[in-house]
Enzyme design. Structure first.
Site, PDB file in Angstrom:
ATOM      1  N   THR A 150     -63.903 -69.170  60.003  1.00  0.00           N
ATOM      2  CA  THR A 150     -63.202 -69.552  59.343  1.00  0.00           C
ATOM      3  C   THR A 150     -62.388 -68.807  58.351  1.00  0.00           C
ATOM      4  O   THR A 150     -61.551 -68.037  58.753  1.00  0.00           O
ATOM      5  CB  THR A 150     -63.224 -71.041  58.690  1.00  0.00           C
ATOM      6  OG1 THR A 150     -63.746 -72.613  59.717  1.00  0.00           O
ATOM      7  CG2 THR A 150     -62.366 -71.377  58.009  1.00  0.00           C
ATOM      8  N   GLU A 154     -59.381 -66.156  58.750  1.00  0.00           N
ATOM      9  CA  GLU A 154     -58.973 -65.906  57.428  1.00  0.00           C
ATOM     10  C   GLU A 154     -58.760 -64.847  56.973  1.00  0.00           C
ATOM     11  O   GLU A 154     -57.349 -65.046  55.930  1.00  0.00           O
ATOM     12  CB  GLU A 154     -58.821 -67.532  56.112  1.00  0.00           C
ATOM     13  CG  GLU A 154     -59.041 -68.657  56.826  1.00  0.00           C
ATOM     14  CD  GLU A 154     -57.876 -69.272  56.992  1.00  0.00           C
ATOM     15  OE1 GLU A 154     -56.682 -68.186  57.184  1.00  0.00           O
ATOM     16  OE2 GLU A 154     -58.260 -70.454  58.768  1.00  0.00           O
ATOM     17  N   HIS A 157     -55.829 -62.984  58.581  1.00  0.00           N
ATOM     18  CA  HIS A 157     -54.225 -63.292  58.507  1.00  0.00           C
ATOM     19  C   HIS A 157     -54.275 -62.619  56.592  1.00  0.00           C
ATOM     20  O   HIS A 157     -53.757 -62.750  57.302  1.00  0.00           O
ATOM     21  CB  HIS A 157     -54.243 -65.012  57.590  1.00  0.00           C
ATOM     22  CG  HIS A 157     -54.706 -65.336  58.645  1.00  0.00           C
ATOM     23  ND1 HIS A 157     -53.676 -65.408  60.241  1.00  0.00           N
ATOM     24  CD2 HIS A 157     -54.435 -66.999  59.533  1.00  0.00           C
ATOM     25  CE1 HIS A 157     -53.171 -66.556  61.055  1.00  0.00           C
ATOM     26  NE2 HIS A 157     -54.420 -67.167  60.389  1.00  0.00           N
ATOM     27  N   ASP A 174     -47.604 -61.255  68.484  1.00  0.00           N
ATOM     28  CA  ASP A 174     -48.613 -61.203  67.144  1.00  0.00           C
ATOM     29  C   ASP A 174     -48.730 -59.746  66.899  1.00  0.00           C
ATOM     30  O   ASP A 174     -49.558 -59.449  65.884  1.00  0.00           O
ATOM     31  CB  ASP A 174     -49.610 -61.510  67.831  1.00  0.00           C
ATOM     32  CG  ASP A 174     -50.433 -61.076  68.739  1.00  0.00           C
ATOM     33  OD1 ASP A 174     -49.601 -60.301  69.214  1.00  0.00           O
ATOM     34  OD2 ASP A 174     -51.648 -60.620  69.048  1.00  0.00           O
ATOM     35  N   THR A 179     -53.706 -57.293  72.544  1.00  0.00           N
ATOM     36  CA  THR A 179     -53.793 -58.815  72.640  1.00  0.00           C
ATOM     37  C   THR A 179     -53.002 -59.733  73.867  1.00  0.00           C
ATOM     38  O   THR A 179     -51.905 -60.035  73.390  1.00  0.00           O
ATOM     39  CB  THR A 179     -53.729 -59.898  71.105  1.00  0.00           C
ATOM     40  OG1 THR A 179     -52.873 -59.578  71.036  1.00  0.00           O
ATOM     41  CG2 THR A 179     -55.133 -59.534  70.632  1.00  0.00           C
ATOM     42  N   ASP A 212     -66.371 -72.141  66.277  1.00  0.00           N
ATOM     43  CA  ASP A 212     -66.817 -70.768  66.168  1.00  0.00           C
ATOM     44  C   ASP A 212     -68.171 -69.897  67.194  1.00  0.00           C
ATOM     45  O   ASP A 212     -68.071 -69.259  67.056  1.00  0.00           O
ATOM     46  CB  ASP A 212     -68.013 -71.274  64.883  1.00  0.00           C
ATOM     47  CG  ASP A 212     -66.604 -71.569  63.541  1.00  0.00           C
ATOM     48  OD1 ASP A 212     -65.818 -71.702  63.483  1.00  0.00           O
ATOM     49  OD2 ASP A 212     -67.720 -71.641  62.182  1.00  0.00           O
TER      50      ASP A 212
HETATM   51  N1  ARG Z   1     -56.634 -73.717  61.309  1.00  0.00           N
HETATM   52  C1  ARG Z   1     -57.257 -72.240  60.282  1.00  0.00           C
HETATM   53  C2  ARG Z   1     -56.221 -71.327  60.694  1.00  0.00           C
HETATM   54  O1  ARG Z   1     -55.077 -71.477  60.989  1.00  0.00           O
HETATM   55  C3  ARG Z   1     -58.737 -72.462  60.727  1.00  0.00           C
HETATM   56  C4  ARG Z   1     -58.751 -71.913  62.093  1.00  0.00           C
HETATM   57  C5  ARG Z   1     -60.393 -71.380  62.187  1.00  0.00           C
HETATM   58  N2  ARG Z   1     -60.889 -71.744  63.310  1.00  0.00           N
HETATM   59  C6  ARG Z   1     -62.599 -71.710  63.598  1.00  0.00           C
HETATM   60  N3  ARG Z   1     -62.741 -71.149  64.595  1.00  0.00           N
HETATM   61  N4  ARG Z   1     -63.507 -71.445  62.693  1.00  0.00           N
HETATM   62  O2  ARG Z   1     -55.899 -70.316  59.543  1.00  0.00           O
HETATM   63 ZN    ZN Z   2     -54.577 -69.385  61.162  1.00  0.00          ZN
HETATM   64 CA    CA Z   3     -49.847 -59.349  71.831  1.00  0.00          CA
END
Ligand code: ARG
Ligand code: ZN
Ligand code: CA
Length: 240
Positions: A150, A154, A157, A174, A179, A212
């Site tokens: 996670t 994050e 992002h 994206d 990708t 994960d």
């Molecule tokens: N839903 C969250 C997001 O869009 C986190 C997704 C993380 N996924 C994971 N497999 N840990 O930012």
């Molecule tokens: Zn995300």
């Molecule tokens: Ca792409």
């Protein structure tokens, strides 16, 4: 190139229960996972299918834990409107976001694993938020989100990455060429190949929504997009 970029990290632990007051060992496990994932030294990288091997990236970004701030709160869940980042709302103020990655570890609630702010936003709310049971891979963790991915997602992002499906249908980009297009998130642990939009999805990318254990790569195109924000004049230039 810019070489290895090291990111000093401040972790804010906001807890109501003893469990939520996660251990230093749990915090360190997460820092180690970030270091592995952003240098392509994670031990599950060998699962990448041959089709995507040529674009596997060593992002060459590392993380060093600088400080842990711990604070008890009467709040049992924090939501997604940044209250945890504001001392006047019972949270903990961001520490120098131009020079530190701030990570708030607190119970978000609503089944939300984590959320992030993209580069270029308000400094006082810059950073990522992760619920304690999805942070690191030991201690108070909860399967199937118990391998620290996670935070990898994050921080992706926070370094300007979008979800690989572009948060839209096949033609929604994206902004990363290597990708393949997809029309939505994948969940669980998809088998390869998973075909959407007439191409094989890169389901094992950290910026999909899989478990994960089933995400283990960034691509070269994602690396270029992330590293661009550290260039002179870019929103994270001060980290160099
Ligand atoms: N839903 C969250 C997001 O869009 C986190 C997704 C993380 N996924 C994971 N497999 N840990 O930012
Ligand atoms: Zn995300
Ligand atoms: Ca792409």
């Amino acid at each position: 190139g810019l070489g290895t970029i090291n990111i000093p990290v401040v972790v804010h632990v906001l807890y109501n229960t003893d469990q939520e007051n996660i251990s230093d060992a749990q915090i360190n496990s997460q820092i180690q996972i970030l270091n592995e994932d952003f240098t392509a030294s994670n031990n599950d990288l060998n699962q990448v299918p041959g089709e995507f091997e040529p674009v596997v990236a060593d992002v060459n970004v590392t993380f060093t834990l600088d400080q842990v701030i711990r604070k008890f709160s009467t709040k049992t869940s924090w939501g997604t409107r940044d209250a945890m980042k504001d001392a006047s709302q019972g949270g903990s103020d961001a520490v120098d976001p131009s020079n530190y990655l701030n990570i708030w570890v607190c119970n978000i609630g609503g089944g939300i694993l984590g959320y992030a702010q993209f580069p270029g936003g308000n400094a006082s709310t810059d950073g990522v938020v992760i619920s304690p049971q999805y942070f690191g891979d030991q201690g108070y963790v909860s399967a199937p989100f118990d391998k620290g991915r996670t935070a990898t997602h994050e921080v992706g992002h926070w370094l300007n990455l979008r979800h690989i499906w572009g948060d839209g249908r096949c033609r929604q980009d994206d902004f990363v060429a290597d990708t393949p297009a997809s029309d939505g998130p994948n969940y669980g642990c998809p088998s390869y190949p998973t075909v959407n939009c007439k191409s094989n999805d890169m389901t094992m990318n950290y910026m999909d929504y899989v478990d994960d254990a089933c995400m283990y790569m960034f691509s070269e195109g994602q690396k270029a997009r992330m590293r661009a924000i550290f260039a002179a004049g870019g929103p994270r230039a001060e980290f160099r």
